[in-house]
Motif scaffolding. Sequence first.
Motif, short mmCIF file in Angstrom:
data_model
loop_
_atom_site.label_atom_id
_atom_site.label_comp_id
_atom_site.label_asym_id
_atom_site.label_seq_id
_atom_site.Cartn_x
_atom_site.Cartn_y
_atom_site.Cartn_z
N PRO A 137 -0.83 15.32 3.35
CA PRO A 137 0.49 14.88 3.79
C PRO A 137 1.58 15.84 3.32
CG PRO A 137 -0.26 13.54 1.94
CD PRO A 137 -1.40 14.45 2.31
N TYR A 191 -7.03 14.88 -0.70
CA TYR A 191 -6.79 14.59 0.72
C TYR A 191 -7.57 15.59 1.55
CZ TYR A 191 -2.70 11.79 -0.56
OH TYR A 191 -1.87 10.84 -1.10
N TYR A 249 -7.27 15.85 5.43
CA TYR A 249 -6.78 15.37 6.73
C TYR A 249 -7.56 15.97 7.89
CZ TYR A 249 -2.66 12.69 5.27
OH TYR A 249 -1.81 11.74 4.77
N PRO A 271 -10.08 12.08 8.99
CA PRO A 271 -9.16 12.25 7.87
C PRO A 271 -9.41 11.19 6.80
CG PRO A 271 -8.00 12.38 9.96
CD PRO A 271 -9.39 11.95 10.27
#
Length: 183
Positions: A39, A112, A114, A136
């Motif tokens: 993000p 993360y 994604y 993701p």
Amino acid sequence: MRLIAIVLFSATAVVAQTAQSRMPVTDAEKIADALRAGPAFVTKGATLLDWPATPGGEYRVLRKGSNSWTCLPGRPGSPHDEPGCFDQVFLQFIKDSASGRPPNVQSVGISYMYGGFWVPDTAHATGSDKEFHVGPHIMVLGQDQEILRTLNQDGSNGEPYANHLSGHTELFLVIPIRQWDER
């Protein structure tokens, strides 16, 4: 006319799939790849590193960051482009694992991905080398391996599951954010 539309659609799909699986080569491509891994609140100030040229080697800084996150482009030599963003704990886990050192996890780590990740399809014991794409997701690394062993370990059903790096036994929780084909 219908045949031309089908041919054009098929060609576009093939080109898009080829472009997706192409690994980044230049520093600019590696930076763009790393930035798509998480993000904006993570990637905006993240340090961007390139993988070491040899196992256990130094990670090269592509961009110095201003927060505690680090993002890496897809790993060279991997069959798929799978960039990731890691907090300090998860990054050390990745570095230790990639260099052959046993990881020493002392707290919770977060990552993360994604762009998703490709994993072997072990849900159906067919003996084949088929794989599936986990869309993701967020990964959580923790100290309590016993609890992680009690969790679902089938990533093919879209639910959260426990997984480990190839060649390692240390588990982490994978939490899909959405399926790969959902919009």
